[in-house]
Every structure is written in structure tokens, then in C-alpha cells.
Design a protein around this motif. Structure first.
Motif, PDB file in Angstrom:
ATOM      1  N   ALA A   1       0.854  -1.182   0.000  1.00 61.33           N
ATOM      2  CA  ALA A   1       0.000   0.000   0.000  1.00 61.33           C
ATOM      3  C   ALA A   1       0.890   1.232   0.000  1.00 61.33           C
ATOM      4  O   ALA A   1       2.118   1.136   0.084  1.00 61.33           O
ATOM      5  CB  ALA A   1      -0.932  -0.008   1.218  1.00 61.33           C
ATOM      6  N   TYR A   2       0.275   2.393  -0.056  1.00 57.32           N
ATOM      7  CA  TYR A   2       1.026   3.645  -0.104  1.00 57.32           C
ATOM      8  C   TYR A   2       1.434   4.079   1.304  1.00 57.32           C
ATOM      9  O   TYR A   2       0.729   3.840   2.279  1.00 57.32           O
ATOM     10  CB  TYR A   2       0.193   4.745  -0.766  1.00 57.32           C
ATOM     11  CG  TYR A   2      -0.205   4.415  -2.186  1.00 57.32           C
ATOM     12  CD1 TYR A   2       0.743   4.365  -3.203  1.00 57.32           C
ATOM     13  CD2 TYR A   2      -1.530   4.134  -2.515  1.00 57.32           C
ATOM     14  CE1 TYR A   2       0.391   4.046  -4.511  1.00 57.32           C
ATOM     15  CE2 TYR A   2      -1.896   3.821  -3.816  1.00 57.32           C
ATOM     16  CZ  TYR A   2      -0.933   3.778  -4.812  1.00 57.32           C
ATOM     17  OH  TYR A   2      -1.297   3.455  -6.096  1.00 57.32           O
TER      18      TYR A   2
ATOM     19  N   THR B   1      -5.394  -0.230   6.699  1.00 58.50           N
ATOM     20  CA  THR B   1      -5.800  -0.136   5.308  1.00 58.50           C
ATOM     21  C   THR B   1      -5.673  -1.512   4.669  1.00 58.50           C
ATOM     22  O   THR B   1      -4.950  -2.379   5.180  1.00 58.50           O
ATOM     23  CB  THR B   1      -4.952   0.900   4.545  1.00 58.50           C
ATOM     24  OG1 THR B   1      -5.634   1.302   3.350  1.00 58.50           O
ATOM     25  CG2 THR B   1      -3.582   0.344   4.171  1.00 58.50           C
ATOM     26  N   GLN B   2      -6.392  -1.721   3.597  1.00 56.38           N
ATOM     27  CA  GLN B   2      -6.325  -2.991   2.865  1.00 56.38           C
ATOM     28  C   GLN B   2      -5.435  -2.783   1.650  1.00 56.38           C
ATOM     29  O   GLN B   2      -5.765  -2.048   0.721  1.00 56.38           O
ATOM     30  CB  GLN B   2      -7.722  -3.438   2.424  1.00 56.38           C
ATOM     31  CG  GLN B   2      -7.719  -4.746   1.651  1.00 56.38           C
ATOM     32  CD  GLN B   2      -9.044  -5.039   0.997  1.00 56.38           C
ATOM     33  OE1 GLN B   2      -9.711  -4.128   0.509  1.00 56.38           O
ATOM     34  NE2 GLN B   2      -9.433  -6.302   0.985  1.00 56.38           N
TER      35      GLN B   2
ATOM     36  N   GLY C   1      -6.379  -3.790  -3.617  1.00 49.01           N
ATOM     37  CA  GLY C   1      -6.936  -3.435  -2.315  1.00 49.01           C
ATOM     38  C   GLY C   1      -7.553  -2.048  -2.336  1.00 49.01           C
ATOM     39  O   GLY C   1      -7.314  -1.247  -3.249  1.00 49.01           O
ATOM     40  N   SER C   2      -8.318  -1.759  -1.306  1.00 44.40           N
ATOM     41  CA  SER C   2      -8.969  -0.439  -1.257  1.00 44.40           C
ATOM     42  C   SER C   2      -7.947   0.686  -1.078  1.00 44.40           C
ATOM     43  O   SER C   2      -8.123   1.783  -1.610  1.00 44.40           O
ATOM     44  CB  SER C   2      -9.978  -0.398  -0.110  1.00 44.40           C
ATOM     45  OG  SER C   2      -9.328  -0.519   1.136  1.00 44.40           O
ATOM     46  N   LYS C   3      -6.886   0.423  -0.319  1.00 46.95           N
ATOM     47  CA  LYS C   3      -5.830   1.422  -0.069  1.00 46.95           C
ATOM     48  C   LYS C   3      -6.440   2.778   0.285  1.00 46.95           C
ATOM     49  O   LYS C   3      -5.984   3.825  -0.172  1.00 46.95           O
ATOM     50  CB  LYS C   3      -4.889   1.535  -1.266  1.00 46.95           C
ATOM     51  CG  LYS C   3      -4.211   0.218  -1.662  1.00 46.95           C
ATOM     52  CD  LYS C   3      -3.155   0.404  -2.734  1.00 46.95           C
ATOM     53  CE  LYS C   3      -3.718   0.861  -4.068  1.00 46.95           C
ATOM     54  NZ  LYS C   3      -4.625  -0.144  -4.702  1.00 46.95           N
TER      55      LYS C   3
ATOM     56  N   PHE D   1      -2.645  -0.590  -8.994  1.00 46.30           N
ATOM     57  CA  PHE D   1      -1.771  -1.307  -8.068  1.00 46.30           C
ATOM     58  C   PHE D   1      -0.626  -0.405  -7.619  1.00 46.30           C
ATOM     59  O   PHE D   1      -0.063   0.354  -8.420  1.00 46.30           O
ATOM     60  CB  PHE D   1      -1.226  -2.574  -8.727  1.00 46.30           C
ATOM     61  CG  PHE D   1      -2.230  -3.689  -8.818  1.00 46.30           C
ATOM     62  CD1 PHE D   1      -2.444  -4.544  -7.741  1.00 46.30           C
ATOM     63  CD2 PHE D   1      -2.964  -3.878  -9.983  1.00 46.30           C
ATOM     64  CE1 PHE D   1      -3.374  -5.571  -7.825  1.00 46.30           C
ATOM     65  CE2 PHE D   1      -3.896  -4.898 -10.081  1.00 46.30           C
ATOM     66  CZ  PHE D   1      -4.106  -5.747  -8.987  1.00 46.30           C
ATOM     67  N   ALA D   2      -0.268  -0.515  -6.336  1.00 43.08           N
ATOM     68  CA  ALA D   2       0.808   0.303  -5.785  1.00 43.08           C
ATOM     69  C   ALA D   2       2.168  -0.108  -6.338  1.00 43.08           C
ATOM     70  O   ALA D   2       3.089   0.709  -6.410  1.00 43.08           O
ATOM     71  CB  ALA D   2       0.800   0.216  -4.258  1.00 43.08           C
ATOM     72  N   LEU D   3       2.300  -1.386  -6.717  1.00 42.70           N
ATOM     73  CA  LEU D   3       3.551  -1.906  -7.270  1.00 42.70           C
ATOM     74  C   LEU D   3       3.352  -2.280  -8.734  1.00 42.70           C
ATOM     75  O   LEU D   3       2.322  -2.865  -9.097  1.00 42.70           O
ATOM     76  CB  LEU D   3       4.008  -3.152  -6.498  1.00 42.70           C
ATOM     77  CG  LEU D   3       4.379  -2.973  -5.024  1.00 42.70           C
ATOM     78  CD1 LEU D   3       4.638  -4.339  -4.387  1.00 42.70           C
ATOM     79  CD2 LEU D   3       5.599  -2.072  -4.875  1.00 42.70           C
ATOM     80  N   SER D   4       4.340  -1.985  -9.559  1.00 42.51           N
ATOM     81  CA  SER D   4       4.294  -2.403 -10.953  1.00 42.51           C
ATOM     82  C   SER D   4       4.607  -3.900 -11.041  1.00 42.51           C
ATOM     83  O   SER D   4       5.188  -4.476 -10.105  1.00 42.51           O
ATOM     84  CB  SER D   4       5.315  -1.614 -11.772  1.00 42.51           C
ATOM     85  OG  SER D   4       6.642  -2.037 -11.444  1.00 42.51           O
ATOM     86  N   PRO D   5       4.261  -4.544 -12.151  1.00 46.20           N
ATOM     87  CA  PRO D   5       4.614  -5.958 -12.314  1.00 46.20           C
ATOM     88  C   PRO D   5       6.110  -6.220 -12.163  1.00 46.20           C
ATOM     89  O   PRO D   5       6.508  -7.216 -11.548  1.00 46.20           O
ATOM     90  CB  PRO D   5       4.118  -6.279 -13.727  1.00 46.20           C
ATOM     91  CG  PRO D   5       2.976  -5.328 -13.947  1.00 46.20           C
ATOM     92  CD  PRO D   5       3.389  -4.066 -13.258  1.00 46.20           C
TER      93      PRO D   5
END
Length: 333
Positions: free
Chosen positions: A216-217, A228-229, A248-250, A279-283
Motif C-alpha cells: 500500500a502507499y 488499510t487494505q 486493495g482499497s488502499k 496497483f501500488a507496485l508495478s509488475p
């Protein structure tokens, strides 16, 4: 010019710093030195042997407070006030060292790595047998002038309410022999943070061999404390393929205040919808983090519970690695 380290402190980026540290500090030192691609925050550790005279110097007063009949939380407050009023003498030298090694205005994470003695036997925090995750105090975003007090409060957290209750400290004289290593590291301001289980315990219970990442951020406290999710990614340990992704909801990120000597509360800041929907992270970042996690596991042996952050340049920094204690022996093979 930077001077040599005094003999009462150890650098967390060298193999020589492993001996005599708590498990948390030793793992970070070993990671930085031995695992390819593993970045850890720059910093030092005050070993248990360095801080033992400070802690044990209050033995009589602590013993009296423990037997005073106060509640466990009040007992901790009394002990913390006693110890924080006079920080360990050597810590003043640490402040000078931080001035010498780090830029002005650098903030620090001051973290505990405990050596509790229970029933006359020393146990190791973050070992395979005893996680004790979150049991002892850590203080984040600490200015250098407040480092001595934060170190003292980490030491006092040996006698926090949770420890007093679960270890029955008032009735175990040997617990007064406990010591504490304290880590003082450069604070990494996280753009993204996460937790990685190199063998997901829930999936492992069903016989599925996957690695789990939640991200998450902001600071990792949002995920660890369940505020947070985060996004969830499951990665096949053999093929390294992502087998499941859930956004996730983040909804929130945690904003940590600058430490000023008191426990000012953290803030929950809403995350913009434009960031929540992706998504918070790239592939590529997921692949790199998973690969790094498996290298860390390969080095230490058992599956690992790893906390990580991405700094402002999105470099992956490992802030903690410890064995997963919720796996059965069969599932951890």
C-alpha cells in the motif's frame, strides 16, 4: 572526514556487526552484507552489552516498582519516566557520530531488538521460536537531538504492559537480567511499503506453494496495524509467475509526525481515487521484490516474514526480516 566507530557501537552494514546483537539487528546486518541486492537503512546498533549497565543500573528501582501493585500500564509508565529522565551516557557520543555520518536534518528510526530473560533463560526476539513482533517499542522520524531519549524508552519497553503480563515479570527475578539492543537507522520515507511472506501461511495450509505480498502507499504501519487494505499478490515460488492479484482499497496512508519526545499520534490521510484504482507496485517491482524475498529465504533457511519500503526513487529497502512462526514444520520444508 568520518571517524572510526567507537568500540561500543556497531555498523549495520558489515558482517562484523552480527555477533552480540539481537536477532532483529543481526538479521539486518547479515542481509546488508551477504544477500545480493538487499538494501537496508544505513545506521548503527547499540548492542545489549553496551546498554546493559544502563538498564541494570535501575535494577533496584525497577524491582520496587514491579512489586508496588500498580497496573501493568502504570508500572511501565513509571519505569519509562525513570529511565528516560537520564539517557544512557554513551548515547551523547552517538549523537556526535550521527552528526558526523549523516546530513543535517536527517531523521532516524530508533528500534528495539530485545534479549528478554524468562525463567532464567534468554530468548531471542524475531527467532524461529519467538516472534514477539511489535512487543517492544520503536520510535520513527526521530531528530538527532531526541535520539538519546528514544534509546532510553526502547530500553524501558522491556517492562511494557504486554511483557509484564505475558512473562509474569513481577514474579520472575531473572527477567531483570534482560537486555536490549537498540538500532538507530536513517529513516526511509516510504512512497510504498509492504509485507512479504516468502511462503504464504494460509495457502501453505492447503498445500499451495506461493509467496504472498501485500502493498500500500506510505508507511508500513498502515498494513501491519490493519488500518488499510493493501493490494495482494501471490507468486508461484517455483515459476515466479504471479498466480493471483487483488487490488486493495488502499483507502488510507499513515502520516507519521516528527518525534518530539512525546507520543504524538499518527494521522490517517485519504489516498486519492486515482492511486487507489491502480496497483501500488508495478509488475516488474513485484517480480523484483519476490525474487529478493526468495534470496533472503535461501540465505537464512526458513521462510521469511519481510517488511519492505520503496523510497522516493522506488528503490526497495528491507526494514525487517524474521522467520515465519505460524508455519508447521511440514509446510515450511
Amino acid at each position: 572526514m568520518s571517524r572510526n566507530l567507537p568500540d561500543w557501537i556497531v555498523d549495520l552494514s558489515t558482517p562484523a556487526s552480527i555477533a552480540g546483537l539481537g536477532k532483529k539487528a543481526a538479521n539486518l546486518a547479515e542481509l546488508a552484507a551477504a544477500v545480493e541486492g538487499a538494501r537496508t537503512p544505513r545506521g548503527f546498533a547499540l548492542p545489549g552489552a553496551t546498554l546493559a549497565p544502563f538498564i541494570h543500573g535501575y535494577r533496584r528501582e525497577i524491582s520496587s516498582i514491579l512489586r508496588s501493585g500498580l497496573s501493568s500500564s502504570r508500572t511501565h509508565r513509571e519505569i519509562e519516566a525513570l529511565m528516560a529522565a537520564a539517557a544512557p551516557p554513551l548515547v551523547d557520543g552517538l549523537v556526535e557520530l550521527l552528526d558526523d555520518r549523516f546530513d543535517a536534518g536527517t531523521l532516524f528510526a530508533v528500534r528495539s531488538s530485545a534479549h528478554p530473560v524468562v525463567g532464567g533463560v534468554q530468548i531471542a526476539e524475531d527467532s524461529e521460536e519467538h516472534s514477539l513482533a511489535g512487543q517492544y517499542s520503536s520510535f520513527l522520524r526521530v531528530p538527532r537531538e531526541h535520539v538519546p531519549q528514544a534509546v532510553a524508552r526502547c530500553c524501558a519497553s522491556l517492562f511494557n504492559a504486554r511483557s509484564i503480563e505475558i512473562f509474569d515479570v513481577a514474579n520472575d527475578e531473572s527477567y531483570l537480567d534482560s537486555t536490549m539492543t537498540v538500532l538507530v537507522q536513517e529513516m526511509v520515507e516510504a512512497s510504498v511499503s509492504g509485507v512479504m511472506m516468502t511462503l504464504d501461511p494460509i495457502a501453505a495450509a492447503d498445500g499451495t506453494n506461493v509467496l504472498g505480498i501485500e502493498a500500500a502507499y506510505g508507511a508500513c504501519e498502515a498494513i501491519v496495524a490493519g488500518k488499510t487494505q493493501g493490494d495482494l499478490m501471490l507468486v508461484d515460488r517455483a515459476s515466479r509467475a504471479v498466480v493471483e492479484r487483488q487490488i486493495g482499497s488502499k483507502r488510507w496512508r499513515v502520516e507519521l509526525p516528527v518525534y518530539s519526545g512525546s507520543d504524538a499520534g499518527e494521522s490517517l490521510v485519504p489516498v486519492p481515487d486515482s492511486l487507489r484504482s491502480v496497483f501500488a507496485l508495478s509488475p516488474d517491482e513485484v517480480a523484483a521484490i519476490a525474487e529478493l524475498g526468495l534470496r533472503i529465504e535461501s540465505h537464512f533457511g526458513p521462510p521469511q516474514d519481510i517488511e519492505f519500503v520503496l523510497d522516493a526513487r522506488r528503490n526497495v529497502v528491507i526494514t525487517q526480516a524474521r522467520p515465519i512462526t505460524t508455519l508447521t514444520k511440514e509446510n515450511s520444508q
